[in-house]
Scaffold this active site. Structure first.
Site, PDB file in Angstrom:
ATOM      1  N   ASP A   1      53.035   1.331  14.950  1.00 50.12           N
ATOM      2  CA  ASP A   1      53.157   2.487  15.844  1.00 50.12           C
ATOM      3  C   ASP A   1      54.528   3.157  15.709  1.00 50.12           C
ATOM      4  OD1 ASP A   1      52.179   4.214  17.805  1.00 50.12           O
ATOM      5  OD2 ASP A   1      51.422   2.582  19.048  1.00 50.12           O
TER       6      ASP A   1
ATOM      7  N   ASP B   1      46.605  10.358  20.837  1.00 50.22           N
ATOM      8  CA  ASP B   1      45.502   9.436  21.158  1.00 50.22           C
ATOM      9  C   ASP B   1      44.208  10.140  21.588  1.00 50.22           C
ATOM     10  OD1 ASP B   1      47.452   7.613  20.702  1.00 50.22           O
ATOM     11  OD2 ASP B   1      47.255   6.564  22.610  1.00 50.22           O
TER      12      ASP B   1
HETATM   13  C1  GLA Z   1      49.935   4.398  21.068  1.00 56.05           C
HETATM   14  C2  GLA Z   1      48.851   4.411  19.996  1.00 56.05           C
HETATM   15  C3  GLA Z   1      47.581   3.821  20.578  1.00 56.05           C
HETATM   16  C4  GLA Z   1      47.846   2.395  21.061  1.00 56.05           C
HETATM   17  C5  GLA Z   1      48.975   2.393  22.075  1.00 56.05           C
HETATM   18  C6  GLA Z   1      49.418   0.989  22.433  1.00 56.05           C
HETATM   19  O1  GLA Z   1      49.620   5.262  22.115  1.00 56.05           O
HETATM   20  O2  GLA Z   1      48.643   5.702  19.524  1.00 56.05           O
HETATM   21  O3  GLA Z   1      46.553   3.824  19.615  1.00 56.05           O
HETATM   22  O4  GLA Z   1      48.170   1.580  19.972  1.00 56.05           O
HETATM   23  O5  GLA Z   1      50.125   3.084  21.583  1.00 56.05           O
HETATM   24  O6  GLA Z   1      50.463   0.960  23.352  1.00 56.05           O
END
Ligand code: GLA
Length: 404
Positions: free
Chosen positions: A157, A214
């Protein structure tokens, strides 16, 4: 004397011939040849967020086998954020002892024992998005640890990175660390499309890269996050952001429009069928995010539709694209290895509508006669020349293959 001479000659010749091979072997990273088709699996985040545990992951691996998902190609069982709590005095990453009382390796061993592969999550910054210890400065140490646990897939991430941290260099660094471990590990780049990862993700050694922020479990509409920052995406918002970047995807390196929400309850069955169809036409990684232990038959049928999955997994590895748009009515098409096309007629509107695909829009001459097969009805519809039309439900798709 002659024998010894011949022997020495043979040794010299064999050394000479082996040298280039050895040199070549050093240059080819252990991760070469991974993810030649888009990865398929399951991830904890969309349904369970930080509520991860040993029991959950084992249960989901079992369910992946029992539901028939393994048989149709799902492979990776991935723990997302929140499995980690601290670093020990040697800075080794420590898993939550309450949630993973036997450690992560035990979970990985179990996943492997049922014939599946195991994935985990970390972050290129100092902390993960949920505030757990990140990987910054520990890349090699963590990669060796992951490899010793039997990790096959790493999602990395981009939260809490430094203001001047270079994305391409950071991901190339973790890729180099993973390769040094000697274990072939898929690298899933998750920097939300911020630095146009489609331009450099392949060179950095990423096998897939998120293209957007997301996904959330709704048909359409962006929403601000709790802290006021922008934005989570509905399914269609993500689809719209894929337009124009399709040519950067190919075997081993895929655009990732985020994980599936199919079965999580925020969309209708018709909408989930559209969501899944669109992901396959985009040659997207198919990472389910619902509770596989208690799926309805309708949801299971969506996730395990072999004919639709075959479009995603077509070995040519071409991403599909939007070839026509008329208001709420769209046509998406993907070239297949055998010369055929997978085509989606998508109705984003609020009432049923007839949609027509004309051959010209999918790269065929209009005089061509081609066989059309409906991939959700599992039915051959006959031969058509120049065009094909079908009524499409509100928020629905008709998905066909068209083969001359
Ligand atoms: C980010 C990523 C998600 C998930 C969260 C976890 O938002 O884009 O897919 O992995 O972190 O905290």
């Amino acid at each position: 004397m002659t024998n010894r001479l011949l022997f020495s000659l043979a040794v010299v010749v064999s050394i000479l011939f082996q040298l280039p091979t050895a040199a070549l072997a050093q240059q080819v990273p252990v991760s070469a040849g991974l993810a030649l088709t888009p990865p398929m699996g399951w991830n904890t985040w969309n349904k369970f967020a930080c509520n991860v545990s040993d029991e959950l992951v084992r249960g989901m691996a079992d369910a992946m086998v029992k539901s028939g998902m393994k048989d149709v190609g799902y492979q990776y069982v991935v723990i997302d954020d929140c499995w980690q709590v601290s670093r020990d005095k040697n800075a080794n990453i420590v898993a939550d002892p309450q949630r993973f009382p036997n450690g992560i390796k035990a979970v990985a061993d179990y996943v492997h024992s049922v014939g599946l592969k195991f994935g985990i999550y970390s972050d290129a910054g100092s902390k993960t998005c949920a505030g757990r210890p990140g990987g910054l400065g520990h890349e090699y140490q963590d990669a060796l640890m992951y490899a010793s646990w039997g990790v096959d897939y790493l999602k990395y991430d981009w939260c809490n990175t430094l203001p001047d941290q270079d994305a391409k260099a950071s991901y190339a660094n973790i890729r180099a660390a993973l390769d040094t471990s000697g274990r072939p590990i898929v690298l899933s780049i998750c920097e939300w499309g911020k630095n146009q990862p489609w331009l450099w993700g392949k060179e950095a050694g990423g096998n897939l890269w998120r293209t957007t922020g997301d996904i959330q479990d709704r048909w359409a509409g962006q929403q601000k996050w709790g802290d006021g920052s922008c934005c989570s995406n509905g399914m269609l918002d993500i689809v719209d952001q894929q337009v124009g970047i399709g040519s950067y995807a190919g075997p081993g390196h895929w655009n990732d429009p985020d994980m599936l929400e199919v079965g999580n309850g925020g969309m209708t069955t018709t909408e989930y069928r559209s969501h899944f169809s669109l992901w396959t036409i985009l040659a997207a990684p198919l990472i389910a995010g619902n509770d596989l232990r208690n799926m309805t038959p309708e949801i299971r049928d969506i996730l395990t539709n072999k004919e639709v999955i075959a479009v995603d997994q077509d070995p040519l590895g071409r991403e599909g694209r939007r070839v026509a748009k008329d208001g709420d009515l769209e046509i998406w098409a993907k070239q297949l290895r055998d010369g055929g096309r997978a085509v989606i007629l998508l109705n984003r509107g609020s009432s049923q509508h007839e949609i027509t695909v004309i051959w010209e829009d999918i790269g065929y001459p209009n005089h061509l006669s081609a066989a059309v097969r409906d991939l959700w009805a599992h039915k051959d519809l006959g031969s058509f020349t120049g065009k094909f039309s079908a009524p499409v439900d509100s928020h629905g798709v008709v998905m066909v293959t068209i083969r001359p």
